[in-house]
Design a protein around this motif. Structure first.
Motif, PDB file in Angstrom:
ATOM      1  N   GLU A 199       1.194  10.953   4.114  1.00 25.52           N
ATOM      2  CA  GLU A 199       1.622   9.841   3.280  1.00 25.52           C
ATOM      3  C   GLU A 199       1.521   8.564   4.110  1.00 25.52           C
ATOM      4  N   ARG A 234      -6.668  -1.672   7.323  1.00 23.71           N
ATOM      5  CA  ARG A 234      -7.722  -0.770   6.842  1.00 23.71           C
ATOM      6  C   ARG A 234      -8.256   0.125   7.961  1.00 23.71           C
ATOM      7  N   ARG A 264       0.437  17.837   4.410  1.00 27.58           N
ATOM      8  CA  ARG A 264       0.231  16.635   3.606  1.00 27.58           C
ATOM      9  C   ARG A 264       0.404  15.381   4.449  1.00 27.58           C
ATOM     10  N   PHE A 290       0.849  -1.191   0.000  1.00 27.33           N
ATOM     11  CA  PHE A 290       0.000   0.000   0.000  1.00 27.33           C
ATOM     12  C   PHE A 290       0.882   1.237   0.000  1.00 27.33           C
ATOM     13  N   GLU A 291       0.496   2.219  -0.802  1.00 31.27           N
ATOM     14  CA  GLU A 291       1.157   3.522  -0.802  1.00 31.27           C
ATOM     15  C   GLU A 291       0.142   4.550  -1.272  1.00 31.27           C
ATOM     16  N   ASP A 292      -0.009   5.619  -0.502  1.00 36.16           N
ATOM     17  CA  ASP A 292      -0.918   6.690  -0.884  1.00 36.16           C
ATOM     18  C   ASP A 292      -0.457   7.966  -0.192  1.00 36.16           C
ATOM     19  N   ASP A 293      -0.867   9.087  -0.733  1.00 35.56           N
ATOM     20  CA  ASP A 293      -0.558  10.376  -0.123  1.00 35.56           C
ATOM     21  C   ASP A 293      -1.536  11.404  -0.655  1.00 35.56           C
ATOM     22  N   ASP A 294      -1.593  12.538   0.024  1.00 37.18           N
ATOM     23  CA  ASP A 294      -2.427  13.642  -0.419  1.00 37.18           C
ATOM     24  C   ASP A 294      -1.915  14.914   0.235  1.00 37.18           C
TER      25      ASP A 294
END
Length: 101
Positions: free
Chosen positions: A20, A82, A18, A7-11
């Motif tokens: 990550e 999750r 921000r 899993f990898e996500d960022d915003d």
């Protein structure tokens, strides 16, 4: 078996803060009985660390799963990737609204 990124996500918010999130599937061991290693972090507009959840080690004496918030560290319960990620993102949203926006 080497670690495998699962899993990898960022915003980033318009104000420049921000988050990550990274998670890896790792071989089962005493350190990682869930076969999971993770690091979620929330950084302010000038990259200062505001919040981090991780299970890198128990160097702080609060348990493998722990939360860093503005220099303080406390153990947290882990109930699965999750739900842990959702708890982190909910906290990021609250901190953003209260402290940044």
């Amino acid at each position: 078996m080497p670690a495998t990124k699962i899993f990898e996500d960022d915003d980033e918010f318009p104000e420049g803060d921000r988050w990550e999130a990274l998670a890896w599937d790792v071989p089962e061991s005493d350190e990682f009985p869930e076969e999971l290693k993770y690091s979620f972090q929330y950084l302010g507009p000038v990259d200062e660390e505001i919040l981090r959840y991780d299970n890198a080690n128990d160097a702080h004496g609060v348990g493998r799963h722990h939360r860093h918030y503005r220099g303080e560290v406390e153990g947290i319960e882990f109930e699965g990737l999750r739900s842990h990620l959702q708890k982190f993102l909910d906290e990021v949203e609250t901190i953003h609204e209260q402290e940044i926006a």
